[in-house]
Scaffold this active site. Structure first.
Site, PDB file in Angstrom:
ATOM      1  N   ASP A  27       0.831  -1.223  -0.068  1.00  0.00           N
ATOM      2  CA  ASP A  27       0.002   0.002  -0.142  1.00  0.00           C
ATOM      3  C   ASP A  27       0.916   1.278  -0.027  1.00  0.00           C
ATOM      4  O   ASP A  27       2.081   1.241   0.342  1.00  0.00           O
ATOM      5  CB  ASP A  27      -1.128   0.190   1.271  1.00  0.00           C
ATOM      6  CG  ASP A  27      -1.960   1.108   1.307  1.00  0.00           C
ATOM      7  OD1 ASP A  27      -2.579   1.332   0.319  1.00  0.00           O
ATOM      8  OD2 ASP A  27      -1.752   1.817   2.545  1.00  0.00           O
ATOM      9  N   ASP A  29      -0.216   5.187   0.614  1.00  0.00           N
ATOM     10  CA  ASP A  29      -0.590   6.147   1.579  1.00  0.00           C
ATOM     11  C   ASP A  29      -0.763   5.402   2.997  1.00  0.00           C
ATOM     12  O   ASP A  29      -1.314   4.575   3.345  1.00  0.00           O
ATOM     13  CB  ASP A  29      -2.075   6.560   1.348  1.00  0.00           C
ATOM     14  CG  ASP A  29      -2.161   7.513  -0.080  1.00  0.00           C
ATOM     15  OD1 ASP A  29      -1.377   8.438  -0.203  1.00  0.00           O
ATOM     16  OD2 ASP A  29      -2.718   7.029  -0.871  1.00  0.00           O
ATOM     17  N   LYS A 199      -9.180  -3.153  -3.051  1.00  0.00           N
ATOM     18  CA  LYS A 199      -8.981  -3.792  -1.838  1.00  0.00           C
ATOM     19  C   LYS A 199     -10.199  -3.486  -1.053  1.00  0.00           C
ATOM     20  O   LYS A 199     -10.500  -2.486  -0.701  1.00  0.00           O
ATOM     21  CB  LYS A 199      -7.592  -3.448  -1.297  1.00  0.00           C
ATOM     22  CG  LYS A 199      -6.541  -3.461  -2.018  1.00  0.00           C
ATOM     23  CD  LYS A 199      -5.152  -2.981  -1.317  1.00  0.00           C
ATOM     24  CE  LYS A 199      -5.268  -1.439  -1.483  1.00  0.00           C
ATOM     25  NZ  LYS A 199      -3.754  -0.805  -0.854  1.00  0.00           N
ATOM     26  N   ASP A 224      -1.785  -0.304   5.962  1.00  0.00           N
ATOM     27  CA  ASP A 224      -2.256   0.188   7.280  1.00  0.00           C
ATOM     28  C   ASP A 224      -3.542   0.258   7.478  1.00  0.00           C
ATOM     29  O   ASP A 224      -3.849   0.434   8.481  1.00  0.00           O
ATOM     30  CB  ASP A 224      -1.636   1.735   7.295  1.00  0.00           C
ATOM     31  CG  ASP A 224      -2.726   2.528   6.122  1.00  0.00           C
ATOM     32  OD1 ASP A 224      -2.596   2.087   4.974  1.00  0.00           O
ATOM     33  OD2 ASP A 224      -2.956   3.619   6.767  1.00  0.00           O
TER      34      ASP A 224
END
EC number: 3.1.3.-
Length: 274
Positions: A27, A29, A199, A224
């Site tokens: 990922d 961000d 996702k 995250d």
């Protein structure tokens, strides 16, 4: 679920798991950067992956930008990568539209740079009389745009979304993402998207595997967010690592039904196992 081998429910064998990983799906961000700032140790982590003979690809739900913009952003931040290193929910949505709605007229609620990517790939974008509605993370949102998309959704047109995220992490906190837009649309048009591509859903992960040719059982999803990144790995036959550098906290992980295989404070902490 596909026909892949089920992975262990919980496994704290960090060294053992990471030794068998060949591809890191990362990922962006909240995982490797926040805004224009690298998360501490992220650059070194990327180099360590390559030095260890493994590979990585960036996998982002953020559809406010197209893949080229991400490549240019990473270059500004000092990392030279090609387009092959970036997989976005926008690209996966284009793939889905070509497969299931070929040639259909699409109303896209999204930024101009995403619209350019859609049109470059042959998707016909229209403002009137669409046959399909697509919602993305539109940071140029206006009330007029919301009225229009609600009208089309209310008509009962096929309604596709690039991803489900409610918030997008930034250097100064969180900003509303497309999931918040979906809540607005539902309040007015009484519908949520018929299909969400990004996702944690299978469409995004199937697209990732097709793009990379990776083995699911040797691929780890690192992110995250529990409800997108970790669920994406869990639900689709990949390993999963939660990093606590973005949205989710350890308390969130403890209370969530979605459990990562491993938890690290940040990607920096993963390096010692490579």
């Amino acid at each position: 679920m596909g026909d892949w081998t089920m992975l262990p429910e919980v496994n704290e064998d960090r060294e053992g798991i990471l030794a068998g990983i060949e591809c890191f799906a990362l990922d962006m961000d909240g995982t490797v950067y926040l805004g224009e700032r690298w998360i501490e140790g992220a650059r070194e982590f990327l180099k360590r992956i390559e030095d260890s003979g493994k590979r990585y690809v960036f996998l982002t739900n953020n559809s406010s930008k197209n893949a080229q913009v991400y490549v240019e952003k990473l270059r500004r931040m000092g990392l030279e990568v090609g387009m092959d290193k970036v997989v976005t929910s926008g690209q996966a949505t284009i793939y889905y539209l070509k497969r299931y709605f070929p040639g259909k007229r699409v109303f896209l609620l999204g930024n101009d740079m995403l619209a350019e990517e859609f049109e470059k790939e042959g998707i016909v974008l229209v403002e009137e009389k669409p046959e399909v509605v697509v919602t993305a993370f539109d940071t140029t949102l206006t009330y007029a745009k919301m009225c229009r998309v609600c009208d089309f959704v209310r008509e009962g047109l096929p309604y596709i979304a690039t991803h489900p995220d409610y918030n997008c992490p930034t250097e100064t906190g969180f900003i509303p993402d497309v999931g918040a837009i979906h809540a607005f649309i539902h309040a007015s048009a009484m519908r949520y998207p018929d299909r969400i591509i990004g996702k944690p859903n299978a469409d995004m992960m199937d697209y990732l595997i097709e793009r990379t040719g990776a083995d699911r059982a040797k691929t780890v999803m690192v992110g995250d967010r529990l409800y997108t990144d970790i669920a994406a790995g869990r639900n689709n036959g990949l390993w999963s690592i939660l990093v606590l550098s973005g949205e989710a906290s350890m308390k969130d992980a403890e209370e969530s039904e979605v459990k990562p295989h491993l938890i690290f404070d940040s990607v920096r902490e993963i390096m010692r196992y490579l």
